[in-house]
Design an enzyme around this catalytic site. Structure first.
Site, PDB file in Angstrom:
ATOM      1  N   GLY A 104      76.384  21.066 105.789  1.00  0.00           N
ATOM      2  CA  GLY A 104      76.143  22.444 105.847  1.00  0.00           C
ATOM      3  C   GLY A 104      77.139  23.312 105.223  1.00  0.00           C
ATOM      4  O   GLY A 104      78.179  23.023 105.039  1.00  0.00           O
ATOM      5  N   ASN A 111      83.465  22.530 113.773  1.00  0.00           N
ATOM      6  CA  ASN A 111      82.459  21.533 114.164  1.00  0.00           C
ATOM      7  C   ASN A 111      82.920  20.967 115.691  1.00  0.00           C
ATOM      8  O   ASN A 111      81.918  20.557 116.293  1.00  0.00           O
ATOM      9  CB  ASN A 111      82.219  20.342 113.424  1.00  0.00           C
ATOM     10  CG  ASN A 111      80.796  19.907 113.279  1.00  0.00           C
ATOM     11  OD1 ASN A 111      80.450  18.818 112.588  1.00  0.00           O
ATOM     12  ND2 ASN A 111      79.903  20.573 114.044  1.00  0.00           N
ATOM     13  N   ASN A 122      79.328  13.941 113.828  1.00  0.00           N
ATOM     14  CA  ASN A 122      78.059  14.641 114.024  1.00  0.00           C
ATOM     15  C   ASN A 122      77.238  14.691 112.884  1.00  0.00           C
ATOM     16  O   ASN A 122      77.685  14.981 111.971  1.00  0.00           O
ATOM     17  CB  ASN A 122      78.583  15.989 114.524  1.00  0.00           C
ATOM     18  CG  ASN A 122      77.481  16.921 114.702  1.00  0.00           C
ATOM     19  OD1 ASN A 122      77.470  18.151 114.208  1.00  0.00           O
ATOM     20  ND2 ASN A 122      76.324  16.655 115.284  1.00  0.00           N
ATOM     21  N   HIS A 155      71.058  20.535 117.763  1.00  0.00           N
ATOM     22  CA  HIS A 155      71.894  19.533 116.669  1.00  0.00           C
ATOM     23  C   HIS A 155      73.384  19.666 117.029  1.00  0.00           C
ATOM     24  O   HIS A 155      74.139  18.631 116.611  1.00  0.00           O
ATOM     25  CB  HIS A 155      71.869  20.085 115.189  1.00  0.00           C
ATOM     26  CG  HIS A 155      71.636  19.046 114.272  1.00  0.00           C
ATOM     27  ND1 HIS A 155      71.303  17.786 114.257  1.00  0.00           N
ATOM     28  CD2 HIS A 155      72.710  18.940 113.207  1.00  0.00           C
ATOM     29  CE1 HIS A 155      71.616  16.916 113.273  1.00  0.00           C
ATOM     30  NE2 HIS A 155      72.569  17.766 112.486  1.00  0.00           N
TER      31      HIS A 155
END
Length: 283
Positions: free
Chosen positions: A39, A47, A103, A262
């Site tokens: 992203g 994150n 992740n 998410h």
């Protein structure tokens, strides 16, 4: 910890064969490598901000910016080999074996490292990874998922407005911190136009952010104890991906969070930190 760690205060850099990478290093004990998702504006720090200091109370936490993201070297998409980079990173720091926590994209990378280099991975923990490459880019039909559409839009228009839409789609409930996260992601994305350029050029030529996936047969050969975490309300990668993974990885268990998108490590940070601490300490 007594003092809140900062992004700059924990930042380090190391030159690897595949790229020069930035990472954050905090704490002592068994090493845990945190691998972020994809992203625009994604970084290891953003994150895992609420996880790094808590996990560092028990472990040595190494949060890595993969090539093409954050403070790491810009590398064309087709030239990236993230599993190889992770192994090079462990070698450079003199680490024989580490727990991997990934992740989304970082989860896919963690799965590949655990499958290809079982002797380097003590524990495997994933949050929201895809289980395999799909023509529909993780959507239920022939196109990208709702979350992937916004992610692509962020590379084309890395404005704070677009990043706010990204934060909303990544989360079940983005809450009061959404504007701050969106501003941070926008600044990070706009600050590295080379990362944006390589991502868009890669997509245009048929490349993807993940160049090496573990095959179902390789997943079945993973020996590390594995903890799979997924949000029931994930609009980027449906939780059925982790249902598939838990059916393939022999020593695995799945935790499914309700009211979670998410970013399980951010939305349920306290419980996530307890799960990871207990899992790595007792398996």
């Amino acid at each position: 910890m007594s003092n809140d760690p900062t992004e700059s205060g924990t930042s380090r850099e190391v030159a690897l064969a595949s790229a020069t990478v930035r990472y954050h290093d905090l704490g002592e004990g068994h090493p845990i490598v945190l691998l972020h998702g994809s992203g625009p504006g994604a970084t290891a720090w953003s994150n895992f901000r609420p996880n790094i200091p808590e996990l560092a109370c028990r472990f040595r936490v190494l949060a890595l910016d993969l090539p093409g993201w954050g403070g790491s070297q810009a590398v064309p998409m087709a030239e990236r080999d993230h599993p190889r980079t992770v192994v090079e990173f462990l070698d450079a720091l003199g680490i024989e074996k580490a727990a991997l926590v990934g992740n989304s994209m970082g989860g896919v990378v963690s799965l590949a490292v655990a499958a290809l280099h079982p002797d380097r991975v003590s524990h495997l923990i994933t949050m929201g990874p895809a289980s395999k490459p799909r023509p529909g880019l993780f959507g239920p039909g022939g196109g990208p998922s709702e979350g992937m559409k916004i992610l692509f839009a962020g590379y084309q228009d890395p404005s704070q407005e677009t990043m706010r839409r990204l934060v909303d789609i990544m989360s079940y409930s983005s809450g009061d911190a959404a504007d701050g996260i969106a501003a941070e992601r926008a600044a990070a994305a706009q600050g590295r136009p080379d990362h944006l350029k390589h991502f868009l050029e890669g997509l245009a030529t048929g490349s993807t952010p993940i160049t090496r996936w573990a095959t179902p047969q390789e997943l079945m050969g993973i020996t590390a104890p594995s903890l799979l975490i997924h949000g029931r309300d994930d609009r980027v990668v449906h939780f059925e991906a982790s249902l598939e993974l838990v059916s393939l990885i022999p020593d695995s268990r799945l935790v499914l969070f309700n009211r979670c998108g998410h970013w399980a490590q951010l939305e349920h940070a306290a419980e996530f930190n307890r799960l990871v601490t207990d899992f790595v300490s007792n398996n």
